[in-house]
Design a protein around this motif. Structure first.
Motif, PDB file in Angstrom:
ATOM      1  N   SER A   1       0.824  -1.213   0.000  1.00  0.00           N
ATOM      2  CA  SER A   1       0.000   0.000   0.000  1.00  0.00           C
ATOM      3  C   SER A   1       0.856   1.260   0.000  1.00  0.00           C
ATOM      4  CB  SER A   1      -0.909   0.022   1.225  1.00  0.00           C
ATOM      5  OG  SER A   1      -1.767  -1.088   1.210  1.00  0.00           O
ATOM      6  N   SER A   2       2.107   1.147   0.431  1.00  0.00           N
ATOM      7  CA  SER A   2       2.981   2.318   0.520  1.00  0.00           C
ATOM      8  C   SER A   2       3.658   2.652  -0.804  1.00  0.00           C
ATOM      9  CB  SER A   2       4.047   2.097   1.593  1.00  0.00           C
ATOM     10  OG  SER A   2       3.434   1.925   2.847  1.00  0.00           O
ATOM     11  N   CYS A   3       4.282   1.646  -1.448  1.00  0.00           N
ATOM     12  CA  CYS A   3       5.042   1.923  -2.673  1.00  0.00           C
ATOM     13  C   CYS A   3       4.417   1.338  -3.936  1.00  0.00           C
ATOM     14  CB  CYS A   3       6.485   1.442  -2.528  1.00  0.00           C
ATOM     15  SG  CYS A   3       6.674  -0.354  -2.561  1.00  0.00           S
ATOM     16  N   GLY A   4       3.403   0.470  -3.789  1.00  0.00           N
ATOM     17  CA  GLY A   4       2.735  -0.103  -4.947  1.00  0.00           C
ATOM     18  C   GLY A   4       3.387  -1.350  -5.516  1.00  0.00           C
ATOM     19  N   LYS A   5       4.498  -1.796  -4.951  1.00  0.00           N
ATOM     20  CA  LYS A   5       5.208  -2.977  -5.441  1.00  0.00           C
ATOM     21  C   LYS A   5       4.328  -4.214  -5.291  1.00  0.00           C
ATOM     22  CE  LYS A   5       8.940  -5.630  -6.188  1.00  0.00           C
ATOM     23  NZ  LYS A   5       9.581  -5.746  -7.450  1.00  0.00           N
ATOM     24  N   LYS A   6       4.271  -5.058  -6.337  1.00  0.00           N
ATOM     25  CA  LYS A   6       3.554  -6.329  -6.277  1.00  0.00           C
ATOM     26  C   LYS A   6       4.586  -7.436  -6.151  1.00  0.00           C
ATOM     27  CE  LYS A   6      -0.469  -4.828  -8.788  1.00  0.00           C
ATOM     28  NZ  LYS A   6      -1.383  -5.082  -9.886  1.00  0.00           N
ATOM     29  N   PHE A   7       4.293  -8.419  -5.283  1.00  0.00           N
ATOM     30  CA  PHE A   7       5.230  -9.515  -5.069  1.00  0.00           C
ATOM     31  C   PHE A   7       4.484 -10.754  -4.624  1.00  0.00           C
ATOM     32  CE2 PHE A   7       4.787  -7.179  -1.154  1.00  0.00           C
ATOM     33  CZ  PHE A   7       4.791  -8.127  -0.149  1.00  0.00           C
ATOM     34  N   GLU A   8       5.178 -11.904  -4.697  1.00  0.00           N
ATOM     35  CA  GLU A   8       4.627 -13.178  -4.262  1.00  0.00           C
ATOM     36  C   GLU A   8       5.383 -13.658  -3.035  1.00  0.00           C
ATOM     37  OE1 GLU A   8       5.174 -15.722  -7.623  1.00  0.00           O
ATOM     38  OE2 GLU A   8       3.399 -14.953  -8.631  1.00  0.00           O
ATOM     39  N   LYS A   9       4.692 -14.425  -2.195  1.00  0.00           N
ATOM     40  CA  LYS A   9       5.333 -14.928  -0.979  1.00  0.00           C
ATOM     41  C   LYS A   9       4.739 -16.287  -0.612  1.00  0.00           C
ATOM     42  CE  LYS A   9       7.981 -14.375   2.635  1.00  0.00           C
ATOM     43  NZ  LYS A   9       9.402 -14.303   2.563  1.00  0.00           N
ATOM     44  N   LEU A  10       5.605 -17.235  -0.317  1.00  0.00           N
ATOM     45  CA  LEU A  10       5.196 -18.541   0.175  1.00  0.00           C
ATOM     46  C   LEU A  10       4.854 -18.401   1.651  1.00  0.00           C
ATOM     47  CD1 LEU A  10       4.988 -21.655  -0.140  1.00  0.00           C
ATOM     48  CD2 LEU A  10       7.374 -21.742   0.538  1.00  0.00           C
ATOM     49  N   ILE A  11       3.617 -18.722   2.007  1.00  0.00           N
ATOM     50  CA  ILE A  11       3.162 -18.603   3.388  1.00  0.00           C
ATOM     51  C   ILE A  11       2.992 -20.005   3.958  1.00  0.00           C
ATOM     52  CG2 ILE A  11       1.333 -17.758   4.909  1.00  0.00           C
ATOM     53  CD1 ILE A  11       2.958 -15.527   3.653  1.00  0.00           C
ATOM     54  N   ARG A  12       3.842 -20.361   4.909  1.00  0.00           N
ATOM     55  CA  ARG A  12       3.793 -21.698   5.513  1.00  0.00           C
ATOM     56  C   ARG A  12       2.791 -21.781   6.653  1.00  0.00           C
ATOM     57  NH1 ARG A  12       8.431 -24.604   3.778  1.00  0.00           N
ATOM     58  NH2 ARG A  12       9.921 -23.235   2.776  1.00  0.00           N
ATOM     59  N   ARG A  13       2.632 -20.705   7.390  1.00  0.00           N
ATOM     60  CA  ARG A  13       1.681 -20.673   8.507  1.00  0.00           C
ATOM     61  C   ARG A  13       1.169 -19.245   8.674  1.00  0.00           C
ATOM     62  NH1 ARG A  13       6.520 -22.376   9.705  1.00  0.00           N
ATOM     63  NH2 ARG A  13       7.950 -20.888  10.590  1.00  0.00           N
ATOM     64  N   GLU A  14       0.066 -19.095   9.371  1.00  0.00           N
ATOM     65  CA  GLU A  14      -0.581 -17.787   9.515  1.00  0.00           C
ATOM     66  C   GLU A  14       0.343 -16.743  10.134  1.00  0.00           C
ATOM     67  OE1 GLU A  14      -3.428 -15.048   8.808  1.00  0.00           O
ATOM     68  OE2 GLU A  14      -3.481 -17.131   8.163  1.00  0.00           O
ATOM     69  N   SER A  15       1.235 -17.150  11.014  1.00  0.00           N
ATOM     70  CA  SER A  15       2.140 -16.195  11.651  1.00  0.00           C
ATOM     71  C   SER A  15       3.119 -15.581  10.635  1.00  0.00           C
ATOM     72  CB  SER A  15       2.907 -16.861  12.796  1.00  0.00           C
ATOM     73  OG  SER A  15       3.683 -17.936  12.309  1.00  0.00           O
ATOM     74  N   ASP A  16       3.387 -16.286   9.525  1.00  0.00           N
ATOM     75  CA  ASP A  16       4.250 -15.721   8.475  1.00  0.00           C
ATOM     76  C   ASP A  16       3.596 -14.503   7.842  1.00  0.00           C
ATOM     77  OD1 ASP A  16       6.029 -17.751   8.952  1.00  0.00           O
ATOM     78  OD2 ASP A  16       5.542 -18.893   7.141  1.00  0.00           O
ATOM     79  N   HIS A  17       2.275 -14.533   7.712  1.00  0.00           N
ATOM     80  CA  HIS A  17       1.560 -13.397   7.124  1.00  0.00           C
ATOM     81  C   HIS A  17       1.654 -12.173   8.042  1.00  0.00           C
ATOM     82  CE1 HIS A  17      -1.423 -11.061   5.001  1.00  0.00           C
ATOM     83  NE2 HIS A  17      -2.056 -10.873   6.139  1.00  0.00           N
ATOM     84  N   ASP A  18       1.594 -12.400   9.340  1.00  0.00           N
ATOM     85  CA  ASP A  18       1.647 -11.283  10.293  1.00  0.00           C
ATOM     86  C   ASP A  18       2.985 -10.553  10.255  1.00  0.00           C
ATOM     87  OD1 ASP A  18      -0.903 -12.037  11.031  1.00  0.00           O
ATOM     88  OD2 ASP A  18      -0.214 -13.221  12.751  1.00  0.00           O
ATOM     89  N   ALA A  19       4.059 -11.249   9.917  1.00  0.00           N
ATOM     90  CA  ALA A  19       5.392 -10.642   9.885  1.00  0.00           C
ATOM     91  C   ALA A  19       5.797 -10.184   8.485  1.00  0.00           C
ATOM     92  CB  ALA A  19       6.412 -11.654  10.401  1.00  0.00           C
TER      93      ALA A  19
END
Length: 75
Positions: free
Chosen positions: A9-27
């Motif tokens: 939301s700050s710079c507009g960069k789009k990226f992908e991320k492998l999320i192994r557990r819900e806590s990964d999303h929080d960080a």
């Protein structure tokens, strides 16, 4: 272990991320600016290469939607 698409939301960069557990999303932080203001994006399904659907429907040479359906002989 799904791969999610995000947009910063700050710079507009789009990226992908492998999320192994819900806590990964929080960080999760943007790899470009480091901000934590990221939003999960809706992504489209892409069939794997070599699937039977790919053989049945070849890709339009112009890429994407065909501007003249039925005229090139591929659809």
């Amino acid at each position: 272990m799904p791969i999610y698409e995000y947009a910063c939301s700050s710079c507009g960069k789009k990226f992908e991320k492998l999320i192994r557990r819900e806590s990964d999303h929080d960080a999760l932080a943007c790899p470009s600016c480091g901000e934590r203001h990221v939003e999960k994006q809706f992504s489209t399904f892409a069939p794997q290469a070599g699937s039977s659907r790919e053989a049945a429907m070849p890709m339009c040479p112009s890429g994407g939607m065909c501007p003249t359906p039925g005229k090139c002989g591929l659809n």
